[in-house]
Structure formats: structure tokens, C-alpha cells
Design a protein around this motif. Structure first.
Motif, PDB file in Angstrom:
ATOM      1  N   UNK A  23       0.832  -1.208   0.000  1.00 38.09           N
ATOM      2  CA  UNK A  23       0.000   0.000   0.000  1.00 38.09           C
ATOM      3  C   UNK A  23       0.866   1.258   0.000  1.00 38.09           C
ATOM      4  N   UNK A  24       1.922   1.260   0.801  1.00 37.65           N
ATOM      5  CA  UNK A  24       2.822   2.413   0.848  1.00 37.65           C
ATOM      6  C   UNK A  24       3.512   2.613  -0.497  1.00 37.65           C
ATOM      7  N   UNK A  25       3.946   1.508  -1.102  1.00 37.58           N
ATOM      8  CA  UNK A  25       4.601   1.599  -2.406  1.00 37.58           C
ATOM      9  C   UNK A  25       3.655   2.178  -3.445  1.00 37.58           C
ATOM     10  N   UNK A  26       2.424   1.701  -3.450  1.00 35.06           N
ATOM     11  CA  UNK A  26       1.426   2.182  -4.410  1.00 35.06           C
ATOM     12  C   UNK A  26       1.146   3.672  -4.184  1.00 35.06           C
ATOM     13  N   UNK A  27       0.964   4.061  -2.936  1.00 41.65           N
ATOM     14  CA  UNK A  27       0.699   5.466  -2.604  1.00 41.65           C
ATOM     15  C   UNK A  27       1.897   6.338  -2.975  1.00 41.65           C
ATOM     16  N   UNK A  28       3.094   5.871  -2.645  1.00 41.08           N
ATOM     17  CA  UNK A  28       4.305   6.630  -2.952  1.00 41.08           C
ATOM     18  C   UNK A  28       4.512   6.813  -4.448  1.00 41.08           C
ATOM     19  N   UNK A  29       4.296   5.762  -5.210  1.00 44.61           N
ATOM     20  CA  UNK A  29       4.433   5.862  -6.671  1.00 44.61           C
ATOM     21  C   UNK A  29       3.412   6.841  -7.235  1.00 44.61           C
ATOM     22  N   UNK A  30       2.210   6.817  -6.693  1.00 41.90           N
ATOM     23  CA  UNK A  30       1.173   7.758  -7.141  1.00 41.90           C
ATOM     24  C   UNK A  30       1.570   9.202  -6.865  1.00 41.90           C
ATOM     25  N   UNK A  31       2.134   9.443  -5.682  1.00 39.40           N
ATOM     26  CA  UNK A  31       2.577  10.809  -5.344  1.00 39.40           C
ATOM     27  C   UNK A  31       3.705  11.266  -6.264  1.00 39.40           C
ATOM     28  N   UNK A  32       4.631  10.371  -6.538  1.00 42.00           N
ATOM     29  CA  UNK A  32       5.743  10.720  -7.429  1.00 42.00           C
ATOM     30  C   UNK A  32       5.202  11.072  -8.812  1.00 42.00           C
ATOM     31  N   UNK A  33       4.296  10.252  -9.330  1.00 40.31           N
ATOM     32  CA  UNK A  33       3.735  10.512 -10.650  1.00 40.31           C
ATOM     33  C   UNK A  33       2.932  11.809 -10.669  1.00 40.31           C
ATOM     34  N   UNK A  34       2.208  12.089  -9.581  1.00 39.23           N
ATOM     35  CA  UNK A  34       1.382  13.294  -9.515  1.00 39.23           C
ATOM     36  C   UNK A  34       2.210  14.564  -9.394  1.00 39.23           C
ATOM     37  N   UNK A  35       3.208  14.553  -8.528  1.00 40.00           N
ATOM     38  CA  UNK A  35       3.931  15.782  -8.220  1.00 40.00           C
ATOM     39  C   UNK A  35       5.274  15.928  -8.918  1.00 40.00           C
ATOM     40  N   UNK A  36       5.866  14.856  -9.402  1.00 38.40           N
ATOM     41  CA  UNK A  36       7.226  14.932  -9.922  1.00 38.40           C
ATOM     42  C   UNK A  36       7.381  14.438 -11.355  1.00 38.40           C
ATOM     43  N   UNK A  37       6.273  14.166 -12.030  1.00 42.57           N
ATOM     44  CA  UNK A  37       6.376  13.785 -13.444  1.00 42.57           C
ATOM     45  C   UNK A  37       6.715  15.046 -14.239  1.00 42.57           C
ATOM     46  N   UNK A  38       7.203  14.873 -15.452  1.00 42.67           N
ATOM     47  CA  UNK A  38       7.556  16.030 -16.278  1.00 42.67           C
ATOM     48  C   UNK A  38       6.331  16.882 -16.563  1.00 42.67           C
ATOM     49  N   UNK A  39       5.168  16.261 -16.785  1.00 38.74           N
ATOM     50  CA  UNK A  39       3.944  17.031 -17.029  1.00 38.74           C
ATOM     51  C   UNK A  39       3.589  17.893 -15.824  1.00 38.74           C
ATOM     52  N   UNK A  40       3.713  17.313 -14.632  1.00 44.31           N
ATOM     53  CA  UNK A  40       3.405  18.052 -13.412  1.00 44.31           C
ATOM     54  C   UNK A  40       4.389  19.196 -13.192  1.00 44.31           C
ATOM     55  N   UNK A  41       5.668  18.934 -13.412  1.00 39.86           N
ATOM     56  CA  UNK A  41       6.688  19.972 -13.233  1.00 39.86           C
ATOM     57  C   UNK A  41       6.460  21.100 -14.242  1.00 39.86           C
ATOM     58  N   UNK A  42       6.150  20.760 -15.486  1.00 36.25           N
ATOM     59  CA  UNK A  42       5.884  21.781 -16.505  1.00 36.25           C
ATOM     60  C   UNK A  42       4.681  22.630 -16.109  1.00 36.25           C
ATOM     61  N   UNK A  43       3.648  21.992 -15.589  1.00 37.86           N
ATOM     62  CA  UNK A  43       2.455  22.725 -15.145  1.00 37.86           C
ATOM     63  C   UNK A  43       2.782  23.657 -13.978  1.00 37.86           C
ATOM     64  N   UNK A  44       3.563  23.149 -13.015  1.00 35.28           N
ATOM     65  CA  UNK A  44       3.948  23.977 -11.869  1.00 35.28           C
ATOM     66  C   UNK A  44       4.792  25.170 -12.313  1.00 35.28           C
ATOM     67  N   UNK A  45       5.727  24.949 -13.231  1.00 32.47           N
ATOM     68  CA  UNK A  45       6.560  26.043 -13.740  1.00 32.47           C
ATOM     69  C   UNK A  45       5.723  27.063 -14.510  1.00 32.47           C
ATOM     70  N   UNK A  46       4.769  26.589 -15.276  1.00 30.91           N
ATOM     71  CA  UNK A  46       3.885  27.482 -16.019  1.00 30.91           C
ATOM     72  C   UNK A  46       3.085  28.367 -15.070  1.00 30.91           C
ATOM     73  N   UNK A  47       2.561  27.764 -14.003  1.00 28.44           N
ATOM     74  CA  UNK A  47       1.816  28.535 -13.001  1.00 28.44           C
ATOM     75  C   UNK A  47       2.714  29.560 -12.322  1.00 28.44           C
ATOM     76  N   UNK A  48       3.930  29.174 -12.010  1.00 24.64           N
ATOM     77  CA  UNK A  48       4.876  30.085 -11.377  1.00 24.64           C
ATOM     78  C   UNK A  48       5.221  31.237 -12.317  1.00 24.64           C
ATOM     79  N   UNK A  49       5.458  30.926 -13.584  1.00 27.14           N
ATOM     80  CA  UNK A  49       5.731  31.979 -14.571  1.00 27.14           C
ATOM     81  C   UNK A  49       4.579  32.982 -14.635  1.00 27.14           C
TER      82      UNK A  49
END
Length: 101
Positions: A59-85
Motif C-alpha cells: 500500500x505504501x509503495x502504491x501510494x508513494x508511486x502515485x505521489x511521485x507521478x502526480x507531483x514529480x512527473x515532467x507534465x506536473x513539473x511543466x504545469x507547476x513552472x507554467x503557473x509560477x511563470x
């Protein structure tokens, strides 16, 4: 597989027990010492549970992988940078021309 049998966690326990012995020798335990003992106790309990509870590990592995994909994927990082810009551009526009506000 039972991790506790194949990989005992003695090094963590030894470190914790040394701290417990140290604080038994003093009359007043400083707040940082109390915090340290509580954190180490929680760490030991969690490590022990991880070593015997395979369902919780999954369960921890599944939750952790989900968080990584949500917050640290390239799409997420690009979205965060766009919002910051956008925020920075809006902020500097306000600073340059206060009449905009």
C-alpha cells in the motif's frame, strides 16, 4: 517474504537503546532528548511493521508511486513552472504599473 527474518534491523535498535541508556543517566532529559527518543521509538515501530506487514508495504509503495507521478512527473513539473511563470509575470506587471490593480 518475511523481511525481518532475512534482514534484521539490529543497527537501528542498537542506536536507539544507546540513547535510552544515555538519558537514564541524567536527572532531567532535555526536550530535544525527549523528542529524539519519541522519533526513534516511532522509527523502530514503523521499521518493525514494515518488516512483517507485506500488505502495508504494498500500500505504501502504491501510494508513494502515485505521489511521485502526480507531483514529480515532467507534465506536473511543466504545469507547476507554467503557473509560477504566470504568477511572476502578474506580480512584476503590478510592480511596474500599480494602476493595473
Amino acid at each position: 517474504m518475511d523481511l525481518k527474518k532475512s534482514q534484521p534491523l539490529l543497527q537501528v535498535q542498537t542506536y536507539h537503546f544507546l540513547a535510552e541508556i544515555k538519558y537514564k543517566l541524567v536527572s532531567t532529559i532535555p526536550m530535544i532528548g525527549k523528542t529524539r527518543l519519541q522519533v526513534e521509538k516511532t522509527l523502530l515501530e514503523t521499521a518493525d511493521r514494515l518488516s512483517v506487514d507485506s500488505l502495508w508495504r504494498q500500500q505504501l509503495r502504491h501510494t508513494g508511486c502515485g505521489r511521485v507521478e502526480t507531483y514529480f512527473s515532467w507534465d506536473s513539473i511543466a504545469s507547476q513552472l507554467s503557473q509560477l511563470d504566470t504568477q511572476l509575470l502578474e506580480q512584476s506587471a503590478l510592480e511596474l504599473d500599480p494602476a493595473i490593480a
